[in-house]
Design an enzyme around this catalytic site. Structure first.
Site, PDB file in Angstrom:
ATOM      1  N   SER A 445       8.041  39.469  -5.327  1.00  0.00           N
ATOM      2  CA  SER A 445       7.057  39.179  -4.283  1.00  0.00           C
ATOM      3  C   SER A 445       5.682  39.766  -4.577  1.00  0.00           C
ATOM      4  O   SER A 445       4.725  39.476  -3.867  1.00  0.00           O
ATOM      5  CB  SER A 445       7.550  39.687  -2.924  1.00  0.00           C
ATOM      6  OG  SER A 445       7.669  41.096  -2.922  1.00  0.00           O
ATOM      7  N   LYS A 488       6.751  42.639   6.681  1.00  0.00           N
ATOM      8  CA  LYS A 488       5.601  42.952   5.826  1.00  0.00           C
ATOM      9  C   LYS A 488       4.291  42.839   6.603  1.00  0.00           C
ATOM     10  O   LYS A 488       3.420  43.719   6.520  1.00  0.00           O
ATOM     11  CB  LYS A 488       5.581  42.012   4.623  1.00  0.00           C
ATOM     12  CG  LYS A 488       6.704  42.257   3.627  1.00  0.00           C
ATOM     13  CD  LYS A 488       6.695  41.216   2.511  1.00  0.00           C
ATOM     14  CE  LYS A 488       7.789  41.464   1.500  1.00  0.00           C
ATOM     15  NZ  LYS A 488       7.819  40.443   0.430  1.00  0.00           N
TER      16      LYS A 488
END
Length: 596
Positions: A445, A488
């Site tokens: 990611s 996140k």
């Protein structure tokens, strides 16, 4: 940075949370297996097939599913008045004769080895519970035969947990033989002792359903390679698709039925919608929500207790939000201390200004032994020196990163070389570091962030520290989905909000994860008032356009000047300047050496 330019690229607040398409409260009942089309159809076919005797069913919550499965199988069985089993007669021995055991067809329901049940479940069994026992009185030497579950369920269905059979593999082999032969044979429980006398076997018709999670089923499959030659297979699905209004209504009916079955308060319309939003956070897909009876029961019971709701009252969205916040508070000790380190600058993460070769990546932190995972921003830095083309991933070099992370950095390097059209290896060396990272990291990611920070260092263009990035890229620059986006975003938002929102902060993420979004009230309200932004991107070209407010490569037909030159041109110019300087230094020293 141009705030109006960035606002045009951001998602609206309405796109940050899903909405359940429900206009009225459901009133009809819906049970668990009504949402399990594959499993219910497979089980029904198994029950009707006289030639198949073993069914393997994948299910994670065995304690909950065993009872539901037992009820479902019971409802599908036909009435059966036939007696299944035998009557064992034991003639005890004496000092002049051996004991003798013989059987006769069962005549009464009270006979000792007549089936007493049609369906039963057992999550843990031993040899005697499952297969019965032969007991010998220590003084009189009288023999006693005791039926096990297989005898009590002759002609019926037995539901067993796979884990119990894995830990007692000999038990599985005995059960497998019984299912293959449909006949019960007596064996001594002690490997070095015989039975006290011959005990005749008898026909025993039994169907068995094995219930286990995927790891347990994989282990049993490894131990017994013939498992699926003997067994049918299906899965209990933990999530239910609600892509249509009809499916949404069925899910709502099921939730209300769970509440009613456990004497818990039912939900209002906005309560059902809030529950849906909370469950999307867990599934990370708006089209799928959990139908775990244990999870739903836990949430509804927790809401009722926290808000002191009686059974005849209703749970609203406010009640569910309070439960969610309370749970976050209970489990949030490590998260608060992690964020505190950032806010006190024990871990440096900038949320304002612009810096060359530095960017905020986003990761999800999971501590072993705790149920809560949370998002945390990580400062990723890059330093470039013109050299032999090596991009050093410091985390990988120091063995603090996994193979997937290492792969993602190599993809980011290859993508940049392909985008800029370098003919061979990159004409520079660079080092990429996750600053103040002391534990192991893995995943891809951070590859979009790595690409952008590498481009920043090469072009000598600053990156905004107010925008954090997550996303995986391929060699052609397309940005692909990642997990944990809600955590996140909320992690970076929490740091920004604690320092004070500036109206320029936000998160960049792949467009493909929009269907995962189900953000908290605080984030949605901040986006609604223009204090925080979510930027979806499809490729590295869009990402660079937002971050640098420049094109990554030259676009045909577009005029450029000193203020808006594309990154590719800036990088090429720096490489050429460096090459000229290197050539000048080489020529100078050659001249000096010749003079000597």
């Amino acid at each position: 940075m141009n705030p109006s330019f960035l606002a045009e690229k951001a998602l609206s607040w309405q796109e940050l949370r899903p909405e359940l398409q429900l206009t009225e409260l459901p009133h009809s009942r819906l049970d668990f297996f009504a949402l399990q089309k594959r499993a219910s159809a497979a089980i029904e076919q198994f029950l009707q097939n006289p030639h198949r005797h073993l069914f393997v069913l994948k299910g994670d919550e065995q304690g909950e599913y065993a009872n539901l499965l037992e009820d479902f199988v019971t409802s599908r069985q036909q009435p059966d008045e036939q007696l299944h089993g035998v009557q064992y007669h034991v003639e005890q021995g004496d000092s002049f004769s051996f004991p003798r055991i013989f059987t006769e067809a069962a005549q009464h329901k009270e006979d000792n080895f007549v089936a007493k049940k049609r369906v039963a479940s057992a999550l843990h069994v031993d040899q005697f519970q499952l297969l019965g026992s032969v007991r010998l009185h220590p003084s009189s030497q009288e023999i006693q035969l005791n039926p096990g579950l297989v005898h009590q369920l002759n002609g019926g269905v037995l539901i067993l947990a796979v884990g119990s059979l894995i830990s007692q593999f000999d038990l599985w082999l005995r059960l497998k033989q019984l299912l293959l032969t449909q006949r019960f044979d007596w064996y001594s429980a002690h490997p070095f002792k015989d039975l006290p006398c011959d005990i005749p076997s008898y026909p025993l018709s039994l169907k068995v359903i094995l219930l286990g999670n995927r790891e347990e089923l994989a282990t049993l499959d490894e131990l017994d390679a013939d498992l699926y030659d003997l067994a049918d297979y299906s899965e209990i699905e933990s999530y239910y698709g609600i892509e249509s209004a009809e499916q949404g209504l069925k899910w709502a009916q099921y939730v209300q039925s769970i509440a009613n079955d456990h004497q818990l308060p039912q939900l209002t319309l906005d309560g059902l919608n809030k529950l849906y939003q909370l469950l999307v956070r867990e599934s990370e897909d708006r089209a799928f929500v959990s139908i775990s009876p244990l999870k739903l029961k836990t949430i509804l019971a927790g809401c009722a207790i926290l808000n002191q709701k009686e059974t005849d009252s209703l749970l609203s969205a406010v009640d569910l939000e309070q439960f969610f916040q309370h749970k976050e508070m209970q489990q949030g000790f490590l998260k608060e201390h992690t964020y505190s380190d950032i806010l006190h600058e024990q871990v440096y993460v900038a949320t304002e200004g612009e810096i060359v070769g530095q960017i905020n990546g986003l990761s999800v932190i999971e501590y072993p032994g705790t149920p809560m995972a949370f998002g945390e921003p990580s400062r990723i830095s890059c330093i470039v020196q013109f050299g032999d083309g090596e991009v050093v991933d410091v985390e990988r070099k120091s063995e603090l990163a996994g193979n997937i992370h290492g792969k993602s950095i190599m993809i980011a390097e290859a993508c940049l070389a392909h985008t800029l059209g370098f003919p061979s290896q990159l004409p520079f060396s660079a080092s990429l570091v996750f600053e103040q990272s002391y534990g192991e990291i893995d995943g891809d990611s951070a590859s979009l962030a790595s690409f952008c920070v590498l481009a920043s260092a090469l072009a000598d263009c600053p990156l905004p520290q107010s925008i954090a990035i997550t996303g995986a890229i391929d060699q052609f620059g397309l940005v692909h989905s990642v997990g944990g986006v809600n955590a996140k975003i909320e992690g970076f938002f929490s740091i920004c909000a604690s320092r004070g929102l500036t109206g320029q902060q936000g998160v960049m993420l792949p467009s493909t994860v929009i269907h995962q979004l189900s953000l908290s009230e605080d984030v949605v309200n901040a986006v609604k008032t223009g204090q925080f932004f979510i930027y979806p991107v499809d490729d590295v070209y869009q990402a660079c356009h937002i971050l640098f407010q420049r094109d990554l490569v030259e676009e045909e037909g577009k005029a450029y000047n000193e203020t808006n030159q594309p990154l590719s041109r800036l990088i090429t110019q720096r490489i050429e300047q460096r090459a000229e300087q290197q050539l000048y230094k080489t020529s100078f020293w050659d001249w000096v050496l010749r003079k000597k």
